[in-house]
Write an enzyme that holds these catalytic residues in place. Sequence first.
Site, PDB file in Angstrom:
ATOM      1  CB  SER A 200      42.984   0.532  25.395  1.00 11.88           C
ATOM      2  OG  SER A 200      42.579   0.660  24.055  1.00 11.88           O
TER       3      SER A 200
ATOM      4  CG  ASP B  57      42.524   4.069  24.234  1.00 12.12           C
ATOM      5  OD1 ASP B  57      43.436   3.784  25.009  1.00 12.12           O
ATOM      6  OD2 ASP B  57      41.961   3.241  23.495  1.00 12.12           O
TER       7      ASP B  57
END
Length: 768
Positions: free
Chosen positions: A79, A316
């Site tokens: 992320s 993500d």
Amino acid sequence: MREKELRLALICYGGISLAVYMHGISKEIWHLVRASQAHHGGGPDSQGSEQVYRRLLESIAAECGIDLRVLVDILTGASAGGINAIFLAEAISAGRSLDPLTELWLETADVDRLIDPEVNPLSRMAKTAAVPFAWALSRSRGGVEQTVEPEHREEIRTKLANFVRARWFAPPFSGSGFTNLLLSAFDAMTKEAAGPALLPYYQPLDLFVTVTDFHGHPERLRLNSPAEVPEREHRLTLSFRDPGGPDRQLAEPAELVFAARATASFPGAFPPFQVGELDAALAKRGQVWAGRDAFLEHTLPRHAAIGDIDNVVLIDGSVLANAPFHPAIHALQNRPTRREVDRRFVYIDPKPGIRSVRLTGSGASEPPGFFATIFGALSDIPREQPIRDNLEAIDNRSSQIRRMQRIVSAMRPQVEAAIENSFGSVLLLGRPTPKRLAGWRIRAQKVAARDAGYTFAAYVHLKLSEVVEEIADRIFDLGGGGGKQKHERVRQAVWAVIRQQRLNADDAITAAGACPELVLFLRKFDLSYRVRRLRFLARRMGEIEERSGAPRDAIDRARGTIYDLVGHYGAALAATAGKSSSPETFRSAGDDAAPAMTALAEMWGLRPLDEQADERLSEALASFPKVERRAMMLTYLGFPFYDIATLPLLQGEGLDEYDPIKVDRISPDDAVAIRQGGAAATLKGIQLNSFGAFFSRAYRENDYLWGRLHGADRLIDIVVSTLPEGSHLPAGTVATLKRDAFRLIVDEERPRLTNIAALFEVLDKEIG
């Protein structure tokens, strides 16, 4: 002077808007590595906090007699941490500045810049419906009224209203806008003059970024009954490697942007990523992605096999792997070593103990509601899963290394006695020649096989298995790759050739050692043994260097020779990554692997490499004084004894860094030299469910500055912790260095960070 390397493997957690804080930390890591290179390479005068890091290294050399080098050679991220890991890796590999990324975070990581322009125009009904929601969110527990300073409340309320007024049930942030921001940041990096890479030429750089494949890709599990069952795999790790050498390159910028955009597609905030988005952005800019097809086939092999790459949906990376330790552990295999290594895993956790998203109050005993339970199960719990399993894996590896150290040390007297009994005064002859070296090596291998007894059979079978697996992998790659089923067919075909030639049968191993046919096979294909032997020799050379008076120039020449030879063998292995002159031979290896194995042996061409190695090693050994030359010869000729004992313990894994691994954390809870209280006392990005820094430039400036300060605090601690027991710097040195680093960082950033004047006033008093 005792030489030592502090090698950092960085693991960067996700943290949403706390990416700005993590960038501040990564920038200090960059400064530390630059200072180390300048200290050892006689570079220009260091500026800012680099001055302090250089003084620290000089103090360690002067006070403790340790020539310490600091480098970063493994990075992983998920992320927001993935973005920081990607840019730091590129800066290390290409010798470029991280300042363009600073501007990206400070200037463009704002909700008004990130909101999708296509969803910003709203109907009157949407505005009417959204305003009460924004009002409620701003006044919720931990919201604007309770956490935001009065001077920033109006700005954040306005931006928060714009944020929730974006399209209902659609991500408010623009995916294509984010992609263009990343492309612009890389463009800015490449426009600045590149300096030397921040790694030695021989040291590879590995980067791993986690991504979640939303739809998943099919995998087949082999069972007893039924024979196979299908399963969908959603975990995906994007890997990049800069192998080192004179022409270093980590990856094309488009490939790194692909990874950065995919890993940071936070669910609900950014739309999922698809490769078409990047294609469109590059086309609009007139940029060419030369290696597109090869990259996508390597990154998404299952989807490439069925022609489905354009439909892949990536989200993500922290959804399933927010703390990517595993790829960093795997990357430790076969790391080159030139001196004593202090290996550290350093993980950056911007908010320990604070969940990324909270849909309930702060009370831990409060039962979660309907939406909180669903969201926690789908996202928050996996994201915050403890890293205990990873730390246990690292501890197990460290225990294995300690066992290896004890085994090698305990064996050395017996091994050297066995070599001396077999060779007598031969080793005291004058200049070693290539012919003598080759003959002595063969003789030593026979002695080791004879003395090993029944354990030799187990060793050879394991060694053969490792070689066969390597052959199968190379043939599979040269044949165009494919799925696991194709790889298994190739593997079985290679084993069929081994059985036909009776190389794994009981009569392939006799009381005198391996049969001639097996020896010939290993001479053609066993690259790993050659590299293990050279690195073992380099390790012993480092020990001799510390304890003897051998000329430094002779040691440096011999060390350079060893690593050049390691590079030559590695180049032979890497050559198989290119296109073969006879691809059909490798594509059909699943039916008959014999022609492919013959072609692979010709591609590797190990015999001339062995002859070159004998010639260069004999010259290097001849340059040593008699005592040191004898010790090196005992090590080189004794390697078969050590390999027989240790390879079964390692199960074929190469351990080049023969030192236990230590784990360090960098977080607000650990950096307390200026202020205690952790993230709550220092960071603004933890507000609004970790989105806080996206709503205020002042908040981003605050978190970036604290990131640099906390980074300097912890990095000085980590460097000092490399000193062996009994060695220490003079009293007060560490505190003085930290205070000087803090002052230089504050002075450097004051002109740039114009929205946090009050914080600078407070820091001036707290730093002193």
